[in-house]
Each structure stands twice: as C-alpha cells, then as structure tokens.
Design a protein around this motif. Sequence first.
Motif, mmCIF file in Angstrom:
data_model
loop_
_atom_site.group_PDB
_atom_site.id
_atom_site.type_symbol
_atom_site.label_atom_id
_atom_site.label_comp_id
_atom_site.label_asym_id
_atom_site.label_seq_id
_atom_site.Cartn_x
_atom_site.Cartn_y
_atom_site.Cartn_z
ATOM 1 N N LEU A 60 -2.953 7.287 -3.692
ATOM 2 C CA LEU A 60 -3.181 5.979 -3.079
ATOM 3 C C LEU A 60 -3.176 4.898 -4.148
ATOM 4 O O LEU A 60 -3.941 4.953 -5.107
ATOM 5 N N SER A 61 -2.288 3.915 -3.994
ATOM 6 C CA SER A 61 -2.216 2.789 -4.925
ATOM 7 C C SER A 61 -1.927 1.513 -4.150
ATOM 8 O O SER A 61 -1.284 1.539 -3.099
ATOM 9 N N ILE B 185 0.860 -1.189 0.000
ATOM 10 C CA ILE B 185 0.000 0.000 0.000
ATOM 11 C C ILE B 185 0.890 1.231 0.000
ATOM 12 O O ILE B 185 1.737 1.395 0.879
ATOM 13 N N CYS B 186 0.709 2.080 -0.988
ATOM 14 C CA CYS B 186 1.488 3.317 -1.093
ATOM 15 C C CYS B 186 0.529 4.501 -1.081
ATOM 16 O O CYS B 186 -0.453 4.520 -1.827
ATOM 17 N N SER B 187 0.830 5.488 -0.238
ATOM 18 C CA SER B 187 -0.029 6.668 -0.165
ATOM 19 C C SER B 187 0.835 7.905 0.029
ATOM 20 O O SER B 187 1.803 7.884 0.788
ATOM 21 N N GLY B 188 0.488 8.984 -0.661
ATOM 22 C CA GLY B 188 1.252 10.224 -0.544
ATOM 23 C C GLY B 188 0.987 11.150 -1.716
ATOM 24 O O GLY B 188 -0.044 11.061 -2.381
ATOM 25 N N ASN B 189 1.927 12.057 -1.965
ATOM 26 C CA ASN B 189 1.799 13.025 -3.064
ATOM 27 C C ASN B 189 0.552 13.899 -2.919
ATOM 28 O O ASN B 189 -0.077 14.267 -3.905
ATOM 29 N N TYR B 190 0.190 14.240 -1.681
ATOM 30 C CA TYR B 190 -1.012 15.053 -1.472
ATOM 31 C C TYR B 190 -0.725 16.552 -1.607
ATOM 32 O O TYR B 190 -1.627 17.323 -1.906
ATOM 33 N N GLU C 164 -5.482 1.084 -8.861
ATOM 34 C CA GLU C 164 -5.744 2.230 -8.002
ATOM 35 C C GLU C 164 -7.186 2.158 -7.538
ATOM 36 O O GLU C 164 -8.077 1.792 -8.294
ATOM 37 N N ILE C 165 -7.407 2.509 -6.283
ATOM 38 C CA ILE C 165 -8.744 2.450 -5.719
ATOM 39 C C ILE C 165 -9.584 3.604 -6.250
ATOM 40 O O ILE C 165 -9.130 4.740 -6.329
#
Length: 433
Positions: free
Chosen positions: A222-223, A30-35, A256-257
């Motif tokens: 989120l991916s 699970i990768c999340s960021g770049n906000y 991707e969700i």
Amino acid sequence: MVNFKKIMGLLSVFIFIFVNSFGNSSFTLICSGNYFGEYKNLDKNYEAIKSIENSKKKILKIDIGNNLTENNDINKIFYDYYNMLNFNINFLGTEELEVFIKKNRILNKEYISLNIDYKNIEPYKIFNIDSVNIAIIGITDVYDSEIDNITNYKAELQKLLYKLENKVECIFVVSDLSRAENLDLIKSFSEIDIVIESGKNINIESVIKTSKKQYILPVNNLSFYDIEYNKNGVKMYDSFGHTITREKFVIQNSYEIDIDYYDGDISFKKIIDKEKNIIDMKNQVIAGYNDQTFSKQDMIVGDRVEIVDNIAKKMSYYYNGDLVIAPSYVLKSGMYKGLYSEYEIDNIFSNDKILVFYITLDDLKKLIMESEKNRGTSKYLYFYGLEKIIKKPKYKIITFDCFFKDYQNYIGDKYNIREYGIKDILRRGLYEQ
C-alpha cells in the motif's frame, strides 16, 4: 521609480497561471497489491485507504495485482477488499495469470494487461480527472511462462501509443517486469510519464526520477502519492524575465502508510475473520473413513466406499439405539472413503440436533411404508441397521429433530432432543473407541 519590466514579468506570470490552470490537475494516487496471498494486514490497509478517502477529494485507486493464490477462499478475501474499496483499475499480475489462465478459471472481473490476449483482459483504461485524460496501461511479466496468447509488449505498446496520440495527456504503466526492464521501458518510450512497479523483485525505495522527468513509483502492499499535473512543454517567465520550463508532473508527497497506526475497519475485519475460519477448518482433518482421525501426512484414499453406514453404526452404539433414521436432507452430499475436514463435515451434514424416541414395530412398519411413498423427495428416510433388528415391543430410534417436520405423529410424547448434532459429535471425536 516603478520597475515596469518587473511588473510586466509578474503580470505575465499571473496571466500564464490563469490561462494554464485549465487542463491542470492534482490528485492522490492510491496503489495497493503485491500481497501474494498474505492477507493479515488487509483490514488495517482497508482502514488506511478509507482515512485517505475522507481527507482527499480526487483519488485514483489502482490494484497493482500479484495478490491471488490457488486457494479460492483466500482469493475471496482479496475480491472483497478491492470491490468494497471500489478500485478504478485491476492489473493482471503474474500471480493472477497463474490462477486464471493456467488453472483455466474464468475471470470474474475486468483486468488490464497489454501483452496477454485473453477474454475480459483489456490493454488499458482511460480516466478523466479535472479534464485531464490519463491512460493506465498494464504490462505483465509472462515471458518465462508456457501459456499461449502472449504478445511482445514493446510492439503492442508502440501500436497503442499511436492509438492514444492526441487522446490523452498522461500515460501511466503498471508493470511487474524487473527494475532493469522498467528503466529500459521509460528510456525507450518517452511518452510514458509514470511506471508503477509491481511484482516480487521490485526495490522498495524512494521514487525514481529520470533525466527526462519520468517517474518510477515502487509499491509495497500500500502506497500513496500526491501528484500535480501541468501542461507539458509550456514556458513561463519569472519576475526577472527568465524563461522557465515547467515539469509535466510534480510528485509532491510520496509516502507509505504506517499500517500499525490503524486499528482496522471492524466490518472488513469480520469478513477476514470469517474467511480465515473457513480456511482453518479446511486445513483441519477431523474424521477418517475408518473411524480414526488422521493428519494430512497420514491421509489414505482408496476406492470410493460409502461411510454413512459406519457413522450410523457408531451413532447407534454411542446412544445405545436400535436403529438410526436420517431424513434425506440431513445428508447434503455423499461421503466416501477418505478424510474429511471440519469445513467438509459442515457441508455434508445439516445443523439438525440429535433426536431420540421410541417406536413400536407396527408403527415402524407404517413409517417405512410412508417413507417409500416419498422416495426421491426431501421426506424420504434412510434406515441404518434395519437388517439387524430383532423383534421386541419397542425400538429406540436415533434421528434428527427435522424428523418432526414430516413424521411428528410417530414420535409420541416421550422423546429427547440433545444439544448437539452429528457435526458436533464428529468434531468432538466421540466416535473413537
């Protein structure tokens, strides 16, 4: 007639699978960021991750960074997001670098970055999944920056790869370098298995697989990736005796969700709403030093001039009072010439309601003397308008209901507590003439 060659081939495949199942692994990344400070979809992403956690047993969660801004209230939302979801890794992206190092703020959590020599920043971390050791390394795009403590990432990476030799089976790199630099990175270092892309200039597209069977995984907020790991360099035979080299990694599902599908987690949404209210209040200027309300564009700040006397004067005028008395803890911090937002007003004044009562001159003198004995304590009283008071039988006092706590015997039976306090009055603009 029995085909012994085929049977032996099948048997060898079975033995191979049995022996090599040890040290193999499958897990969800699970990768999340770049906000970049945009938090409007965080509650939905939070729910999406929770949903995946309920359906997957083995998960590795990586914060790919580039989330923060110079606004600490917005940053708090991201701290809550990553802490509540208990991410395994936090990558120090270029945006975090701007906030923490350029602004000389203290890191309150551990980040990874190979090429920044700074306190609380580690070059990598190792995680074990099914007896498979995975090293996660961070590389931050800082080479246009003027900050100190920057090192050459290729030189640092080569040293680290020597250190990790025979200690890990897999090497992942989180990078916010450009796509061209990331391609050059995996070309130069065959030991790298997967590069997880962060940063402003990434191309959100399908997973990239090189001729050397290395991967680049782009992430947009989120991916999720389902990953299978197999021992590197192991050969097997198919049922016909043909030699097959198995890949080290197989990305089974990369997707991707669709965040619009999720309703969002209620508890985390409350956190976002609370912080958003604070941010909105800070952006809303409602009280000026000269009794007017200004927009930010009209803001005038000059010498430090206390304005509490001015507010007391307005309170006295509005309630037709003779004197304003404020217990010291009503005013939590000083007010000076300038403009004040609703949030600042909340932090300057207490929540006490307006109290109106009458007092004789003799009792007023006693009250003043008693207050002087309490100078330097929370019982001390501030008197506004005392210098203009004229002699008469009774005086109308404007104060706050916390006055009851220490000076109830001066109030008597005839008093009135209003439904609002000074903060409500300032918000409503009742001081404008």
